[in-house]
Design a protein around this motif. Sequence first.
Motif, PDB file in Angstrom:
ATOM      1  N   ARG A  96       1.228  -1.418  -0.014  1.00 15.76           N
ATOM      2  CA  ARG A  96      -0.099   0.056  -0.052  1.00 15.76           C
ATOM      3  C   ARG A  96       0.985   1.056   0.209  1.00 15.76           C
ATOM      4  O   ARG A  96       1.700   1.407  -0.224  1.00 15.76           O
ATOM      5  CB  ARG A  96      -0.911   0.202   0.948  1.00 15.76           C
ATOM      6  CG  ARG A  96      -1.985  -1.258   0.935  1.00 15.76           C
ATOM      7  CD  ARG A  96      -2.978  -0.625   2.464  1.00 15.76           C
ATOM      8  NE  ARG A  96      -3.996  -1.985   1.926  1.00 15.76           N
ATOM      9  CZ  ARG A  96      -4.469  -2.221   2.759  1.00 15.76           C
ATOM     10  NH1 ARG A  96      -3.396  -3.237   3.637  1.00 15.76           N
ATOM     11  NH2 ARG A  96      -5.742  -3.608   2.346  1.00 15.76           N
ATOM     12  N   LYS A  97      -0.477   2.770  -0.385  1.00 14.42           N
ATOM     13  CA  LYS A  97       0.602   3.661  -0.202  1.00 14.42           C
ATOM     14  C   LYS A  97       1.915   3.799   1.127  1.00 14.42           C
ATOM     15  O   LYS A  97       2.745   4.271   1.576  1.00 14.42           O
ATOM     16  CB  LYS A  97      -0.107   4.937  -0.583  1.00 14.42           C
ATOM     17  CG  LYS A  97       0.415   5.930  -0.435  1.00 14.42           C
ATOM     18  CD  LYS A  97      -0.674   7.326  -0.694  1.00 14.42           C
ATOM     19  CE  LYS A  97       0.434   8.630  -0.394  1.00 14.42           C
ATOM     20  NZ  LYS A  97      -0.910   9.778  -1.213  1.00 14.42           N
ATOM     21  N   ASP A  98       0.821   3.302   2.591  1.00 11.19           N
ATOM     22  CA  ASP A  98       1.853   3.938   3.500  1.00 11.19           C
ATOM     23  C   ASP A  98       2.426   2.763   3.264  1.00 11.19           C
ATOM     24  O   ASP A  98       3.884   2.222   4.989  1.00 11.19           O
ATOM     25  CB  ASP A  98       0.604   4.197   4.964  1.00 11.19           C
ATOM     26  CG  ASP A  98      -0.185   2.807   4.694  1.00 11.19           C
ATOM     27  OD1 ASP A  98      -1.423   2.369   5.061  1.00 11.19           O
ATOM     28  OD2 ASP A  98      -0.167   1.850   4.338  1.00 11.19           O
ATOM     29  N   LYS A  99       2.887   1.690   3.132  1.00  9.84           N
ATOM     30  CA  LYS A  99       3.912   0.433   3.208  1.00  9.84           C
ATOM     31  C   LYS A  99       3.563  -0.403   3.835  1.00  9.84           C
ATOM     32  O   LYS A  99       4.294  -0.961   3.719  1.00  9.84           O
ATOM     33  CB  LYS A  99       5.039   1.424   3.384  1.00  9.84           C
ATOM     34  CG  LYS A  99       6.278   2.330   3.241  1.00  9.84           C
ATOM     35  CD  LYS A  99       6.105   2.055   1.018  1.00  9.84           C
ATOM     36  CE  LYS A  99       6.532   3.416   0.853  1.00  9.84           C
ATOM     37  NZ  LYS A  99       6.403   3.374  -0.618  1.00  9.84           N
ATOM     38  N   ARG A 100       2.273  -0.463   4.277  1.00  7.16           N
ATOM     39  CA  ARG A 100       2.092  -2.085   4.785  1.00  7.16           C
ATOM     40  C   ARG A 100       1.960  -2.368   3.475  1.00  7.16           C
ATOM     41  O   ARG A 100       0.747  -2.483   2.751  1.00  7.16           O
ATOM     42  CB  ARG A 100       0.682  -1.803   5.389  1.00  7.16           C
ATOM     43  CG  ARG A 100       0.825  -1.475   6.876  1.00  7.16           C
ATOM     44  CD  ARG A 100      -0.412  -0.690   7.196  1.00  7.16           C
ATOM     45  NE  ARG A 100      -1.483   0.240   6.727  1.00  7.16           N
ATOM     46  CZ  ARG A 100      -2.417  -0.405   6.805  1.00  7.16           C
ATOM     47  NH1 ARG A 100      -3.200  -1.135   7.388  1.00  7.16           N
ATOM     48  NH2 ARG A 100      -3.751   0.605   6.318  1.00  7.16           N
ATOM     49  N   GLU A 101       2.176  -3.985   4.333  1.00  2.82           N
ATOM     50  CA  GLU A 101       1.615  -5.366   3.028  1.00  2.82           C
ATOM     51  C   GLU A 101       0.431  -6.235   3.366  1.00  2.82           C
ATOM     52  O   GLU A 101      -0.045  -5.814   4.278  1.00  2.82           O
ATOM     53  CB  GLU A 101       3.080  -5.926   2.324  1.00  2.82           C
ATOM     54  CG  GLU A 101       4.178  -6.003   2.614  1.00  2.82           C
ATOM     55  CD  GLU A 101       5.523  -6.249   2.725  1.00  2.82           C
ATOM     56  OE1 GLU A 101       5.535  -7.915   3.350  1.00  2.82           O
ATOM     57  OE2 GLU A 101       6.727  -6.569   2.752  1.00  2.82           O
ATOM     58  N   PHE A 102       0.003  -6.649   2.150  1.00  2.00           N
ATOM     59  CA  PHE A 102      -1.222  -7.586   2.592  1.00  2.00           C
ATOM     60  C   PHE A 102      -1.758  -7.937   1.350  1.00  2.00           C
ATOM     61  O   PHE A 102      -1.049  -8.309   0.784  1.00  2.00           O
ATOM     62  CB  PHE A 102      -2.529  -6.106   2.249  1.00  2.00           C
ATOM     63  CG  PHE A 102      -2.875  -6.081   1.036  1.00  2.00           C
ATOM     64  CD1 PHE A 102      -4.060  -6.171   0.590  1.00  2.00           C
ATOM     65  CD2 PHE A 102      -2.309  -4.465   0.726  1.00  2.00           C
ATOM     66  CE1 PHE A 102      -4.177  -5.320  -1.062  1.00  2.00           C
ATOM     67  CE2 PHE A 102      -2.321  -3.764  -0.790  1.00  2.00           C
ATOM     68  CZ  PHE A 102      -3.132  -4.643  -1.571  1.00  2.00           C
ATOM     69  N   PRO A 103      -2.523  -9.536   2.170  1.00  5.93           N
ATOM     70  CA  PRO A 103      -1.899 -10.621   0.912  1.00  5.93           C
ATOM     71  C   PRO A 103      -3.368 -10.811  -0.159  1.00  5.93           C
ATOM     72  O   PRO A 103      -4.637 -10.206  -0.123  1.00  5.93           O
ATOM     73  CB  PRO A 103      -2.681 -11.655   1.530  1.00  5.93           C
ATOM     74  CG  PRO A 103      -3.480 -11.121   2.820  1.00  5.93           C
ATOM     75  CD  PRO A 103      -2.624  -9.777   3.501  1.00  5.93           C
ATOM     76  N   VAL A 104      -2.547 -10.753  -1.434  1.00  6.87           N
ATOM     77  CA  VAL A 104      -3.570 -10.740  -2.773  1.00  6.87           C
ATOM     78  C   VAL A 104      -3.638 -11.935  -3.904  1.00  6.87           C
ATOM     79  O   VAL A 104      -3.299 -12.719  -3.838  1.00  6.87           O
ATOM     80  CB  VAL A 104      -3.605  -9.785  -3.775  1.00  6.87           C
ATOM     81  CG1 VAL A 104      -3.440  -7.890  -3.236  1.00  6.87           C
ATOM     82  CG2 VAL A 104      -1.811  -9.729  -4.065  1.00  6.87           C
ATOM     83  N   GLU A 105      -4.491 -11.979  -3.948  1.00  7.50           N
ATOM     84  CA  GLU A 105      -5.376 -12.419  -5.707  1.00  7.50           C
ATOM     85  C   GLU A 105      -5.033 -11.949  -7.104  1.00  7.50           C
ATOM     86  O   GLU A 105      -6.112 -10.663  -6.851  1.00  7.50           O
ATOM     87  CB  GLU A 105      -6.727 -13.164  -5.237  1.00  7.50           C
ATOM     88  CG  GLU A 105      -6.353 -14.403  -5.723  1.00  7.50           C
ATOM     89  CD  GLU A 105      -7.190 -15.294  -5.269  1.00  7.50           C
ATOM     90  OE1 GLU A 105      -8.897 -15.360  -5.948  1.00  7.50           O
ATOM     91  OE2 GLU A 105      -7.538 -16.063  -4.763  1.00  7.50           O
TER      92      GLU A 105
END
Length: 424
Positions: A96-105
């Motif tokens: 994300r823009k705030d540098k947080r990672e998140f799982p995606v498909e």
Amino acid sequence: MENALPISFESNDAFREIFQSMSEGILMVDEAGKIITANAVAEHLFGYEKNEMNGMSLEALLPERYRGRHLSFRREFNAHPEPRRMGVGRDLTALRKDKREFPVEISLSYTHLKGKLYVMAFISDITQRKKSEDALRRSEEQLIVYAVELEKKVESRTQALNGMVEALEKEVQDRKRAEEDAHHALGKERELNELKSKFVSIASHEFRTPLSAILSSASLIQQYSERQDREKVHKHVQRIKTSVNHLTSILDDLLSLGRLEEGKIEVSRERIELAPFVQEVKEEISPVLKEQQQIQLLCQPTEQPIYSDPRILRHILFNLISNASKYSDAGKRIFIECQRYTDRVSFSVRDEGIGIPLDDQKHLFDRFFRASNAGQVQGTGLGLNIVKRYADLIGGSISFTSEAGTGSIFTLVIPDKYEENSVD
């Protein structure tokens, strides 16, 4: 940067409307990996303002450790474009823009326009699904641990119970051979035979129910795990926990009765800090209370310690609080009150449960007795009999007041001589 869609797309209002109304995040990228446009869902997923992603490099949306490898993946796709899912068999992560990672498909598609290749990436945030999968995996691991623990407990308790039955049978035989008063010997023999018969009856009934529940839940958990039905898996794990706790409670009561019958319980008098002790009892028993039940402590602060047997005192309080929970509905309160006097200490456990009918109260401390309104509440009828005998061992007394439909108050009073010595 304003939207920079290829001219054929810009002039197609229907395309723009469909593009923006999709429930998935969509990015349109050119051959150089530059984001041409993003729909509102994609902008929300990555935390950017409207049109802020236009012109960015696609690699900027990836954690830095993946960017170099992704360049080669992108070149390979440009050379041989075809609709496909990304990362099959692997976990994909976006930034994300705030540098947080998140799982995606992510799924890819493409189109050619005026000789140029445009790639469309369809992106879904699967954070909640990953959490559910992780929770399901932990539930399965926890089930395995409980199964192993249950097997060990059953084996250990079975050996102890076999010893108790053998001891009871030996006592009957010894009393038959003893040169005692015939009437007294006959009465004791009948009492022991009655105890053995009731023990076998209780063991048969009270053990069968939770063991059947455990077997049923274990089978269902396997089915629900395959369907990834986390809520039902959790429900049956809780059902197994409750059954294991019930089995443990039954076994502990039976073993306590056996030790009391054999006179094998040694009593000590030790220093006890009152407030920390009662708080510790509360914390230890809270996990086995019914849903939303709460314990409220009403103990007066005191710096003066008391002297008693902490092991026996803990067992009495556990039994009284457990009864208060069992015979009260979910969400009800349980009150524990402590009072210091010159030479004694009292502990009161008050509940808001079903209470005890007046006609049953005179038998409440009898062995194997259960009140007429106990209904389907599980129990052996041994708990209060054991509590009274434990109270006698430490020189104390147990009393109660109760009204059917209103609740009960059980009060334990123990002596306190402010010195470390043996119990009289």
